[in-house]
Structure formats: structure tokens, C-alpha cells
Enzyme design. Structure first.
Site, mmCIF file in Angstrom:
data_model
loop_
_atom_site.group_PDB
_atom_site.id
_atom_site.type_symbol
_atom_site.label_atom_id
_atom_site.label_comp_id
_atom_site.label_asym_id
_atom_site.label_seq_id
_atom_site.Cartn_x
_atom_site.Cartn_y
_atom_site.Cartn_z
ATOM 1 N N LYS A 1 25.242 41.525 -32.479
ATOM 2 C CA LYS A 1 25.234 40.697 -32.399
ATOM 3 C C LYS A 1 24.367 39.241 -31.738
ATOM 4 O O LYS A 1 24.589 39.745 -30.543
ATOM 5 C CB LYS A 1 26.866 39.653 -32.879
ATOM 6 C CG LYS A 1 27.122 38.312 -33.185
ATOM 7 C CD LYS A 1 28.561 38.069 -33.079
ATOM 8 C CE LYS A 1 28.840 36.306 -34.028
ATOM 9 N NZ LYS A 1 30.403 36.219 -33.832
ATOM 10 N N SER B 1 31.874 34.950 -38.109
ATOM 11 C CA SER B 1 30.794 34.841 -37.785
ATOM 12 C C SER B 1 29.777 36.574 -37.134
ATOM 13 O O SER B 1 29.039 36.090 -37.257
ATOM 14 C CB SER B 1 30.586 33.838 -36.655
ATOM 15 O OG SER B 1 31.131 33.954 -35.462
ATOM 16 N N SER C 1 35.972 35.670 -35.889
ATOM 17 C CA SER C 1 34.827 36.388 -36.483
ATOM 18 C C SER C 1 34.906 37.128 -36.456
ATOM 19 O O SER C 1 33.340 38.455 -36.890
ATOM 20 C CB SER C 1 34.181 35.525 -35.592
ATOM 21 O OG SER C 1 33.628 34.333 -35.580
#
Length: 468
Positions: free
Chosen positions: A80, A157, A181
Site C-alpha cells: 500500500k 482505504s 481500511s
């Protein structure tokens, strides 16, 4: 050669050991697939074929010599774009950070552990700006879409990681979870996402959302999540909250897990403040019935909670405001407008309110600690509905602009710091749903074992008979 795109990390490692596959061939296939498939999904924000192939060649040489350096040696992993990755910029979905702003010569702890274990870094995957919301779109990278239906959101996210997994663009991804997330996009995309006990996976630099922020594994199977968790867990002195390196391995806990006799399950369909779509509710009820069929003792529980979202907002938006203030007054012209509006809604946070939020967080933790004297696992839906339209922060017609308004089952367990995993529970209108298992702090392996037994009974992503 088998279609490496859909092989699990566990299967790839076995193929490498037998010599049936090489890390170079797998990396080449995945890079080609990313080039062909990701245009319509937008999961990756950085792909560096030269660096990826260098990792793969080094791994292939170790395997050829019979000297792999870890169970993930040669296995591709995406990262990420909130986590520092040496040699690659970490732009956090923001136009306010540029590749030339830093030397980018430090790895986050999880990335460092992956390198030490010989993993092949496949690239960086998308995030909303600074990871602030439960969907994945940003001023820098645009909208990330759900492989099951590209008109829908991947969630967030860690939406880039979940979308990449669901689209067959690698078997593993490292995400972050500050309010769901990891679990939100995993549920929306039909994959597995695990938020470990706070501190089990160390974080550096410290997150501005540190009271609730976790790093964790995402995969298409529980076994792969366990394998990745074992690699990235462990003490790191740069994280003040880091726990001691675990002595038990997650892969051992999930191996052959099938019998849940003696496991006590508490079931809450809505935590007393959520509202579920009918398909989600039906799939969750079926999941609970499966657990009973595996021998678990199930009882419905009432936590006696009011929605703790106000406390979460205090902690979350105090951190968000601190992030934005570091970029000066001109940030207002370049930041995600929805983030700016959210900070404005929550800008007047006093020290007393912050302390009240911390006090409620501790109270919730105590409540859950007492609950887990009577139940080993709390089961809830992962999300109350399936993925909605891509590019929106909240579902159409929502009465609230807050992304927390549609994620009632995730952020409470960031407040308490407990381990929680989402696994696929079925489909509703052609889109995946998930069921969440929550455990007592430090009982991560209990949670994963139950998830693995459930997955083995019903079939996870690879055996549901459907792929995007």
C-alpha cells in the site's frame, strides 16, 4: 505452466520448491497481467518491472541452490502506498508529495521483513489521500474500481490491494487499517483481510492516526494471510507500541483447522446500531450456522454499546488535521475536497473532548475484555451492504457525509485494538459479502483458526466457483 495469476502464495512456494515454477516466470506473468488488466481497475500506482525482476532473479538463484531464505522467498507482494518502500516514492495518494521530496531510502518494518524473507515486491497499490476514508480514490491516482463490477468501489482505504488480489494481480498485499481500511475493501472485493492486535505488526514512521492504526495482511485465503502475518510480525524498536515477536506461528494455527468444538461464539447481527441489507443478513446467518455445524457453541450477545463513532471521529480527525497542517495553508487548494470538508466538520476538537474519547476507548476495551471471558470469537457482518458506486465517499442517498456512517462494524474494533478478520460469506446481487470474526487482544491465532475452519467448510475465493 499453470496459471500463476490465481495460485495462492502457499501454492507458489510449493511450486518453487518442486522446480515446477520459477519466481522469474511468475513475476513476468503477473507484470504482463497488470499491464493488460489494471487499466480498468487502477489498483497499482507504481510498477517497476526492473526492480521486480531483480527480486525475482535473486530468488530464483536461491531456489536453484536449494537455499530459500524464508517461506515467502520468490512470492510476489504488493505494498500500500502509505508504507515506506526503499527506492520507491511513497506519495500517499496526494498531490502535495512529489517523488523528489525525499531520498526514499528507508523501508517500513513490514517491507523490511518482506525483503529479509526474499519476497518479490510487485509494486505499490492505491490509497485515498493519506488513507483517510473507506473508499479508494485520490487527487493523485483517481478512482480504484471493484473487479467484480468496475462501476462499483473497491472499498478503502486499502482498496488498491484488495482490488489487485481479486483481479488476480498477485497473491498477497500489505495494507493498513485505521477504521476498517483492510476489512472494508476485503469484504467488498471478496478476499481475506486481517487486522491483528495493535502492535503485533510494527509501524514506522508513526501514523498520525496511531491510536487506531494497524498494518496487516491481505490475501485470497486465510492460510496466505497467516503466512504473510508471520513474516511481517515481530518487534521493531522504531514502533513504541510494538509487541514482542510472537512465539507461535499463525500458519500452524490455521493448518488443517476444521473442528471448532469447544469454541464459544458470540453473535451480534448489528452491534445494536447497524442496519443490514437483507442479503448481507442472510449470508451472515448462514455463516453462523456453519460455525455451529463445525461444533462451535453459538449464542447471541448484546454488547450494551451505543455507537462510539463520536469518539472515533475525535481521534481520527485530530490526526487528519495534523497531517494537513504540516503542508501549510496552500494545502486547502490541493487536498481531496471531501477530506477538507470532513476536517472542517470536526475542526473544533478540545483537549477535554480528546480525553473523553480516550476514556471511552478504554471503557469499550474493558467491555470487550469481559465479553471474551465468556466467548472466544465475536461474529458480525463485515459490512452492512455490498459495494456502492465508484467515486463516491458514501452511498447514494446517504443521510450523512461521513464514511463511518456505512461502516458500523469495523471502526469500533480499531478503538479497542482487537484482532479482526473478514472472510467471504457469499454474494448479494452478484457482489461479494463478508463475515467478520473478532477476538480478544493477543488472541490473534484463535481468530485465524476459526476463520480458516469456516473457509475450509464453505470454500473461499478460490473455490466459490466464481472469479471477476
Amino acid at each position: 505452466m499453470p496459471d500463476a495469476r490465481w495460485l495462492s502464495a502457499t501454492e507458489l512456494a510449493s511450486e518453487y520448491r518442486s522446480g515446477e515454477l520459477s519466481p522469474e516466470a511468475v513475476a513476468t506473468e503477473l507484470l504482463d497481467t497488470i499491464g493488460a488488466v489494471d487499466r480498468g481497475i487502477n489498483a497499482f500506482c507504481l510498477v517497476d518491472p526492473d526492480a521486480t525482476m531483480a527480486d525475482a532473479r535473486a530468488s530464483a538463484a536461491r531456489h536453484a541452490a536449494g537455499k530459500p531464505i524464508g517461506p515467502l522467498d520468490g512470492v510476489p507482494v504488493s505494498i500500500k502506498d502509505l508504507l515506506l518502500t526503499k527506492g520507491w516514492p511513497t506519495l500517499r495518494g496526494s498531490l502535495m508529495i512529489e517523488p523528489g521530496d525525499m531520498d526514499w531510502d528507508v523501508d517500513a518494518p513490514a517491507v523490511a521483513r518482506l525483503r529479509e524473507g526474499g519476497a518479490v515486491l510487485l509494486g505499490k497499490v492505491t490509497t485515498p489521500e493519506f488513507g483517510w476514508k473507506g473508499v479508494t480514490d485520490s487527487p493523485r491516482t483517481g478512482v480504484t474500481r471493484n473487479p467484480w463490477d468496475t462501476s462499483r468501489t473497491s472499498g478503502g482505504s486499502s482498496g488498491g490491494g484488495a482490488a489487485a488480489l481479486a483481479a488476480g494481480l498477485g497473491p498477497l498485499s500489505v495494507g493498513t487499517d485505521g477504521g476498517g481500511s483492510i476489512r472494508i475493501p476485503a469484504a467488498f472485493c471478496g478476499v481475506v483481510g486481517f487486522k491483528a492486535t495493535l502492535g503485533r505488526v510494527p509501524m514506522y514512521p508513526p501514523s498520525p492516526f496511531a491510536p487506531v492504526a494497524h498494518v496487516g495482511p491481505m490475501a485470497r485465503t486465510v492460510a496466505d494471510c497467516a503466512l504473510l502475518l508471520d513474516t511481517i510480525s515481530g518487534y521493531d524498536p522504531r514502533d513504541w507500541s510494538a509487541l514482542a515477536t510472537p512465539t507461535g506461528r499463525a500458519v500452524d494455527a490455521v493448518a488443517e483447522a476444521s473442528d471448532l468444538s469447544g469454541v464459544r461464539v458470540g453473535y451480534s447481527a448489528d452491534l445494536a446500531f447497524g442496519t443490514n441489507d437483507a442479503g448481507v443478513h442472510a449470508n451472515t446467518e448462514r455463516a453462523v450456522a456453519v460455525l455451529e455445524g463445525l461444533g462451535a457453541a453459538v449464542e447471541k450477545v448484546d454488547l450494551g454499546w451505543d455507537d462510539p463513532v463520536w469518539a472515533y471521529h475525535v481521534l481520527w480527525y485530530a490526526g487528519a488535521a495534523a497531517v494537513l497542517s504540516a503542508f501549510g495553508p496552500e494545502a486547502a487548494e490541493r487536498v481531496d475536497p471531501d477530506l477538507l470538508a470532513a476536517i472542517e466538520r470536526h475542526h473544533d476538537i478540545s483537549a477535554a473532548e480528546y480525553l473523553d474519547a480516550v476514556a471511552l476507548r478504554m471503557e469499550l476495551g474493558t467491555t470487550m475484555g469481559r465479553l471474551h471471558e465468556d466467548v472466544d470469537i465475536l461474529v458480525t457482518p463485515s459490512m452492512p451492504a455490498v459495494a456502492f458506486e465508484a467515486g463516491a465517499t458514501v452511498p447514494p442517498g446517504s443521510a450523512s457525509p461521513e464514511w463511518t456512517s456505512w461502516t458500523p462494524y469495523t471502526y469500533p474494533f480499531n478503538l479497542t485494538g482487537q484482532p479482526a478478520v473478514t472472510v467471504p460469506s457469499g454474494f448479494d446481487n452478484g457482489l461479494p459479502t463478508g463475515v467478520q470474526f473478532v477476538g480478544a487482544r493477543h488472541r490473534d491465532l484463535v481468530v485465524l483458526r476459526a476463520a480458516a475452519a469456516y473457509e475450509r467448510a464453505v470454500g473461499g475465493f478460490a473455490t466459490m466457483g466464481r472469479r471477476p
